[in-house]
Design a protein around this motif. Structure first.
Motif, PDB file in Angstrom:
ATOM      1  N   TYR A  14       0.811  -1.209   0.000  1.00 58.54           N
ATOM      2  CA  TYR A  14       0.000   0.000   0.000  1.00 58.54           C
ATOM      3  C   TYR A  14       0.850   1.268   0.000  1.00 58.54           C
ATOM      4  CZ  TYR A  14      -3.791  -3.118   1.348  1.00 58.54           C
ATOM      5  OH  TYR A  14      -4.713  -4.129   1.373  1.00 58.54           O
ATOM      6  N   ALA A  15       0.468   2.205  -0.847  1.00 60.67           N
ATOM      7  CA  ALA A  15       0.905   3.580  -0.648  1.00 60.67           C
ATOM      8  C   ALA A  15       0.109   4.123   0.535  1.00 60.67           C
ATOM      9  CB  ALA A  15       0.661   4.414  -1.889  1.00 60.67           C
ATOM     10  N   MET A  16       0.736   5.024   1.286  1.00 67.63           N
ATOM     11  CA  MET A  16       0.109   5.533   2.502  1.00 67.63           C
ATOM     12  C   MET A  16       0.083   7.058   2.493  1.00 67.63           C
ATOM     13  SD  MET A  16      -0.612   2.792   4.241  1.00 67.63           S
ATOM     14  CE  MET A  16      -0.978   3.521   5.853  1.00 67.63           C
ATOM     15  N   GLY A  17      -0.866   7.593   3.228  1.00 68.12           N
ATOM     16  CA  GLY A  17      -0.943   9.046   3.306  1.00 68.12           C
ATOM     17  C   GLY A  17      -1.480   9.513   4.644  1.00 68.12           C
ATOM     18  N   TRP A  18      -1.159  10.755   4.949  1.00 70.38           N
ATOM     19  CA  TRP A  18      -1.745  11.453   6.094  1.00 70.38           C
ATOM     20  C   TRP A  18      -2.622  12.585   5.556  1.00 70.38           C
ATOM     21  CZ3 TRP A  18      -1.669   9.831  10.981  1.00 70.38           C
ATOM     22  CH2 TRP A  18      -0.655   8.970  11.399  1.00 70.38           C
ATOM     23  N   PHE A  19      -3.770  12.734   6.193  1.00 70.62           N
ATOM     24  CA  PHE A  19      -4.718  13.769   5.832  1.00 70.62           C
ATOM     25  C   PHE A  19      -5.232  14.413   7.119  1.00 70.62           C
ATOM     26  CE2 PHE A  19      -4.981  12.525   1.406  1.00 70.62           C
ATOM     27  CZ  PHE A  19      -4.536  11.218   1.465  1.00 70.62           C
ATOM     28  N   ARG A  20      -5.849  15.571   6.995  1.00 68.61           N
ATOM     29  CA  ARG A  20      -6.397  16.219   8.189  1.00 68.61           C
ATOM     30  C   ARG A  20      -7.677  16.957   7.839  1.00 68.61           C
ATOM     31  NH1 ARG A  20      -1.665  20.825   9.146  1.00 68.61           N
ATOM     32  NH2 ARG A  20      -2.247  22.192   7.380  1.00 68.61           N
ATOM     33  N   GLN A  21      -8.492  17.121   8.861  1.00 66.14           N
ATOM     34  CA  GLN A  21      -9.751  17.835   8.694  1.00 66.14           C
ATOM     35  C   GLN A  21      -9.992  18.708   9.907  1.00 66.14           C
ATOM     36  OE1 GLN A  21     -13.166  15.378   7.823  1.00 66.14           O
ATOM     37  NE2 GLN A  21     -14.250  17.090   6.897  1.00 66.14           N
ATOM     38  N   ALA A  22     -10.048  20.007   9.663  1.00 66.04           N
ATOM     39  CA  ALA A  22     -10.355  20.967  10.715  1.00 66.04           C
ATOM     40  C   ALA A  22     -11.862  21.216  10.741  1.00 66.04           C
ATOM     41  CB  ALA A  22      -9.604  22.268  10.452  1.00 66.04           C
TER      42      ALA A  22
END
Length: 123
Positions: free
Chosen positions: A32-40
């Motif tokens: 898997y490629a992986m990522g970090w995301f965020r939501q304010a």
């Protein structure tokens, strides 16, 4: 499929540091490629950083470049996000995500998501 669990969030003063961890279980993590995301609050989920299957390719959002570092340890089925020089605008729920592709970063292309961990930066 893969299951993802984030940890390491918390309350920190502006200028401080935190390290987020994403633990994966299920299918082979290195697939898997992986990522970090965020939501304010009141905002859409946004891309933070992505890393390819082997870790050889990395991409950051401009807003975190030079302050955040993404990494992964395929032997431990774990991904990290080291966050330094934190700012109040970094306050958000942070999510890790996985996709069975070599590398990508748009959030809509990711298939598996964790439950999120809250990061709050006080100014």
């Amino acid at each position: 499929q893969v299951q993802l669990v984030e940890s390491g969030g918390g309350l920190v003063e502006a200028g401080g540091s935190l390290r987020l961890t994403c633990a994966a279980s299920g299918r082979t993590f290195s697939s898997y490629a992986m990522g970090w995301f965020r939501q304010a609050p009141g905002k859409e989920r946004e891309f933070v950083a992505a890393i390819s299957r082997s870790g050889g390719r990395i991409y950051y959002a401009d807003s975190v470049k030079g302050r955040f570092t993404i990494s992964r340890d395929n032997a431990k089925n774990t991904m990290y996000l080291q966050m330094n020089s934190l700012k109040s605008e970094d306050t958000a729920v942070y999510y890790c995500a996985a996709v069975s592709r070599l590398f990508t970063w748009p959030p809509q292309e990711y298939d598996y998501w964790g439950q999120g961990t809250q990061v709050t930066v006080s100014s």
